[in-house]
Design a protein around this motif. Structure first.
Motif, PDB file in Angstrom:
ATOM      1  N   ALA A   1      45.600  16.948  49.961  1.00  0.00           N
ATOM      2  CA  ALA A   1      46.459  18.128  50.099  1.00  0.00           C
ATOM      3  C   ALA A   1      45.977  19.026  51.227  1.00  0.00           C
ATOM      4  N   LEU A   2      44.668  19.169  51.357  1.00  0.00           N
ATOM      5  CA  LEU A   2      44.125  19.980  52.443  1.00  0.00           C
ATOM      6  C   LEU A   2      44.437  19.342  53.787  1.00  0.00           C
ATOM      7  N   LEU A   3      44.230  18.032  53.878  1.00  0.00           N
ATOM      8  CA  LEU A   3      44.527  17.328  55.121  1.00  0.00           C
ATOM      9  C   LEU A   3      45.997  17.472  55.485  1.00  0.00           C
ATOM     10  N   ASP A   4      46.868  17.365  54.508  1.00  0.00           N
ATOM     11  CA  ASP A   4      48.296  17.465  54.782  1.00  0.00           C
ATOM     12  C   ASP A   4      48.675  18.875  55.221  1.00  0.00           C
ATOM     13  N   THR A   5      48.072  19.861  54.605  1.00  0.00           N
ATOM     14  CA  THR A   5      48.337  21.245  54.988  1.00  0.00           C
ATOM     15  C   THR A   5      47.956  21.486  56.445  1.00  0.00           C
ATOM     16  N   VAL A   6      46.771  21.046  56.819  1.00  0.00           N
ATOM     17  CA  VAL A   6      46.301  21.254  58.185  1.00  0.00           C
ATOM     18  C   VAL A   6      47.114  20.422  59.170  1.00  0.00           C
ATOM     19  N   GLN A   7      47.407  19.179  58.822  1.00  0.00           N
ATOM     20  CA  GLN A   7      48.184  18.324  59.718  1.00  0.00           C
ATOM     21  C   GLN A   7      49.581  18.881  59.942  1.00  0.00           C
ATOM     22  N   HIS A   8      50.224  19.332  58.870  1.00  0.00           N
ATOM     23  CA  HIS A   8      51.591  19.840  58.987  1.00  0.00           C
ATOM     24  C   HIS A   8      51.632  21.111  59.836  1.00  0.00           C
ATOM     25  N   ARG A   9      50.700  22.023  59.580  1.00  0.00           N
ATOM     26  CA  ARG A   9      50.666  23.252  60.375  1.00  0.00           C
ATOM     27  C   ARG A   9      50.471  22.923  61.857  1.00  0.00           C
ATOM     28  N   THR A  10      49.553  21.997  62.141  1.00  0.00           N
ATOM     29  CA  THR A  10      49.257  21.650  63.526  1.00  0.00           C
ATOM     30  C   THR A  10      50.435  20.945  64.177  1.00  0.00           C
ATOM     31  N   PHE A  11      51.110  20.091  63.423  1.00  0.00           N
ATOM     32  CA  PHE A  11      52.340  19.449  63.894  1.00  0.00           C
ATOM     33  C   PHE A  11      53.350  20.496  64.373  1.00  0.00           C
ATOM     34  N   ASN A  12      53.404  21.632  63.692  1.00  0.00           N
ATOM     35  CA  ASN A  12      54.377  22.659  64.041  1.00  0.00           C
ATOM     36  C   ASN A  12      54.196  23.192  65.464  1.00  0.00           C
ATOM     37  N   TYR A  13      52.969  23.106  65.997  1.00  0.00           N
ATOM     38  CA  TYR A  13      52.776  23.529  67.390  1.00  0.00           C
ATOM     39  C   TYR A  13      53.678  22.718  68.309  1.00  0.00           C
ATOM     40  N   PHE A  14      53.796  21.432  68.026  1.00  0.00           N
ATOM     41  CA  PHE A  14      54.535  20.527  68.899  1.00  0.00           C
ATOM     42  C   PHE A  14      55.993  20.368  68.495  1.00  0.00           C
ATOM     43  N   TRP A  15      56.346  20.907  67.343  1.00  0.00           N
ATOM     44  CA  TRP A  15      57.735  20.838  66.909  1.00  0.00           C
ATOM     45  C   TRP A  15      58.413  22.193  67.093  1.00  0.00           C
ATOM     46  N   ASP A  16      58.034  23.178  66.313  1.00  0.00           N
ATOM     47  CA  ASP A  16      58.642  24.504  66.430  1.00  0.00           C
ATOM     48  C   ASP A  16      58.228  25.205  67.725  1.00  0.00           C
ATOM     49  N   GLY A  17      56.995  24.945  68.180  1.00  0.00           N
ATOM     50  CA  GLY A  17      56.481  25.650  69.342  1.00  0.00           C
ATOM     51  C   GLY A  17      56.767  24.981  70.664  1.00  0.00           C
ATOM     52  N   ALA A  18      57.469  23.849  70.652  1.00  0.00           N
ATOM     53  CA  ALA A  18      57.714  23.109  71.892  1.00  0.00           C
ATOM     54  C   ALA A  18      58.607  23.888  72.851  1.00  0.00           C
ATOM     55  N   GLU A  19      58.445  23.619  74.134  1.00  0.00           N
ATOM     56  CA  GLU A  19      59.341  24.176  75.147  1.00  0.00           C
ATOM     57  C   GLU A  19      60.715  23.550  74.937  1.00  0.00           C
ATOM     58  N   PRO A  20      61.785  24.345  74.850  1.00  0.00           N
ATOM     59  CA  PRO A  20      63.069  23.822  74.360  1.00  0.00           C
ATOM     60  C   PRO A  20      63.778  22.826  75.263  1.00  0.00           C
ATOM     61  N   ASN A  21      63.689  22.969  76.566  1.00  0.00           N
ATOM     62  CA  ASN A  21      64.423  22.059  77.438  1.00  0.00           C
ATOM     63  C   ASN A  21      63.800  20.671  77.468  1.00  0.00           C
ATOM     64  N   SER A  22      62.501  20.625  77.628  1.00  0.00           N
ATOM     65  CA  SER A  22      61.809  19.346  77.763  1.00  0.00           C
ATOM     66  C   SER A  22      61.433  18.727  76.430  1.00  0.00           C
TER      67      SER A  22
ATOM     68  N   ARG B   1      64.945  13.493  73.955  1.00  0.00           N
ATOM     69  CA  ARG B   1      64.901  14.650  74.855  1.00  0.00           C
ATOM     70  C   ARG B   1      63.661  14.584  75.740  1.00  0.00           C
ATOM     71  N   ILE B   2      62.542  14.214  75.160  1.00  0.00           N
ATOM     72  CA  ILE B   2      61.295  14.112  75.907  1.00  0.00           C
ATOM     73  C   ILE B   2      61.396  13.040  76.989  1.00  0.00           C
ATOM     74  N   VAL B   3      61.894  11.864  76.625  1.00  0.00           N
ATOM     75  CA  VAL B   3      61.993  10.771  77.587  1.00  0.00           C
ATOM     76  C   VAL B   3      62.981  11.117  78.698  1.00  0.00           C
ATOM     77  N   SER B   4      64.071  11.778  78.361  1.00  0.00           N
ATOM     78  CA  SER B   4      65.029  12.202  79.386  1.00  0.00           C
ATOM     79  C   SER B   4      64.366  13.125  80.397  1.00  0.00           C
ATOM     80  N   PHE B   5      63.526  14.024  79.912  1.00  0.00           N
ATOM     81  CA  PHE B   5      62.798  14.911  80.816  1.00  0.00           C
ATOM     82  C   PHE B   5      61.837  14.114  81.694  1.00  0.00           C
ATOM     83  N   LEU B   6      61.097  13.193  81.093  1.00  0.00           N
ATOM     84  CA  LEU B   6      60.102  12.425  81.836  1.00  0.00           C
ATOM     85  C   LEU B   6      60.743  11.519  82.877  1.00  0.00           C
ATOM     86  N   GLU B   7      61.976  11.120  82.654  1.00  0.00           N
ATOM     87  CA  GLU B   7      62.675  10.262  83.622  1.00  0.00           C
ATOM     88  C   GLU B   7      63.054  11.011  84.892  1.00  0.00           C
TER      89      GLU B   7
END
Length: 453
Positions: A36-57, A110-116
């Motif tokens: 449960a602790l691992l999942d809590t930390v992993q999920h929060r950290t995942f949010n940096y790259f999901w909710d916190g991502a730059e919207p266009n790229s 969306r990511i791959v389209s940006f990288l192309e």
């Protein structure tokens, strides 16, 4: 490594903080199982790259400061290497059900389209882009072109994504094919600067090879040499690895630090910062892996981690808080800018970076979990909406609520590798990776040559 500024509107920050619950834990880790602790930390950290991502790229912002204070106003800057780590974190998040497979696929498209369409230099990506345009943001005056190390970090991730989708539905297979094209277009051979048997870190369309940075080991760049050998279109000969990276065996340097045996030569120090044990091994599985220069990569990286821990426990500079439940020196924010903290008195500034111990969980699970529980119990002083903040110093009473993509990514990825081995399994299953490892003479345990079967 340096950082540029980002800007998140205050209302969004408040929403994220409320939605993710940044209340103090006040010793609450004891009520959580390890999983449960691992999942809590992993999920929060995942949010940096999901909710916190730059919207266009859809890629990772270089940094996010929850205090809203930035030295510049570069709110759209994204990072290639940190995004590579973030792509792997998102892949793990799809696997964990943090988002649906459909949502995850849309983000990857969306990511791959940006990288192309984003700036590339002989197939290699720069360190930074402006996420809204895809144009290069110079990392330094002469560092305004291809960065082969950061390109390797993002390609490591894309090959794992390729394997995740290659056997899927037609839409997923189409994405895998687009990733394969990007992979094949990286001209690793060009970065030998005239067919030398070494890889150079940078090339600029304006300054050419003036950065003049041939890459030798050992440091975080092992994955670059493996991928360069693995390329089916622009693969480098094995001599580039043996003469460039290993310097004809000079990389081998048995020695002891903190009474712990190390086999490799660590550039500029007896034992390097812990990101050297992590970045290449987010996809590359160290378990049972060896070559003629290192008889056991897992054991070597575990010992490098144990050196780091032992130094912090010995704590020769008598910093507050250092000990068995609070250790970890690596490149991170520091009390004076950014620094590569290492287990020696010269490079130790009393700054603990959570990513150091937490991203080493695959090597030292019991010790890393001990740190994770301690940090979690410190509450919102060090734990926020995107997981643990980048760094802190109890001695200086310094607790900046700031994140860096390149430090957050390995936490989420290595937690998943510890829990399921997902990213290792995906990356190592790619036939080109298998071929590259064979070319360089890598072996698995029991002297069994690596095969694609």
């Amino acid at each position: 490594m340096k950082s540029v500024n980002l800007y998140i509107p205050l209302l969004l920050l408040l929403f994220l903080a409320g939605a993710c619950g940044t209340k103090k834990s006040d010793g609450a880790s004891g009520a959580l199982s390890d999983d449960a602790l691992l999942d809590t930390v992993q999920h929060r950290t995942f949010n940096y790259f999901w909710d916190g991502a730059e919207p266009n790229s859809g890629l990772a912002r270089e940094r996010i400061h929850m205090d809203g204070v930035y030295p510049e106003n570069d709110q759209n800057v994204v990072t290639s290497g940190g995004s590579g780590f973030g792509i792997m974190a998102v892949l793990a998040g799809i696997h964990r059900g943090y988002v649906t497979r459909e949502e995850g696929l849309a983000r990857m498209e969306r990511i791959v389209s940006f990288l192309e369409t984003a700036d590339r230099f002989h197939g290699a990506y720069p360190h930074w882009w402006y996420g809204d345009t895809g144009r290069v943001k110079p990392f330094g005056q002469k560092d305004n072109g291809g960065d082969l190390v950061e390109t390797a970090f993002i390609m490591q991730a894309l090959l794992a994504v390729h394997q995740y989708y290659a056997g899927g539905n037609p839409q997923e297979k189409a994405l895998a094919a687009r990733i394969d094209k990007l992979w094949r277009e990286v001209d690793w051979n060009f970065y030998r600067q005239g067919d030398q048997n070494v890889l150079y870190w940078h090339w600029s369309p304006e300054y050419g090879w003036e950065m003049d940075f041939p890459v030798h080991g050992y440091n975080e760049c092992l994955i670059m040499y493996i991928l360069a050998a693995a390329s089916p279109t622009h693969g480098v000969p094995a001599a580039v690895y043996h003469e460039g990276w290993a310097q004809n065996g000079a990389i081998v340097s048995p020695h002891k630090v903190e009474g712990i045996e190390l086999h490799l030569r660590y550039q500029g120090t007896e034992a390097g910062p812990l990101f050297w044990a992590q970045y290449s091994f987010l996809g590359l599985d160290p378990n049972g892996l060896k070559d003629e220069y290192c008889p056991d990569y897992f054991g070597e990286m575990r010992n490098l981690t144990l050196v780091n821990r032992a130094y912090c426990i010995r704590n020769p500079k008598h910093y507050k808080g250092f000990g068995p439940d609070c250790w970890g020196l690596t490149a991170s924010y520091s009390t004076d800018g950014y620094a590569a903290h290492s287990p020696n008195e010269r490079d130790d500034r009393g700054v603990i970076a959570p990513t150091a111990a937490l991203s080493s969980i695959v090597y030292t699970p019991e010790y890393s979990l001990q740190v994770m529980r301690h940090l979690y119990d410190m509450g919102d002083k060090v734990f926020g909406p995107y997981g643990f903040y980048d760094a802190f110093s109890e001695t200086d009473n310094w607790y900046p609520q700031r994140y860096l993509a390149i430090d957050q990514g390995p936490i989420a990825v290595m937690i998943e590798n510890y829990r399921s081995g997902l990213l290792w399994k995906l990356f190592m299953s790619h036939p080109d990776v298998q071929q590259g490892l064979r070319k360089l003479g890598f072996q698995l345990s029991s002297d069994t040559p690596i095969s694609a079967s």
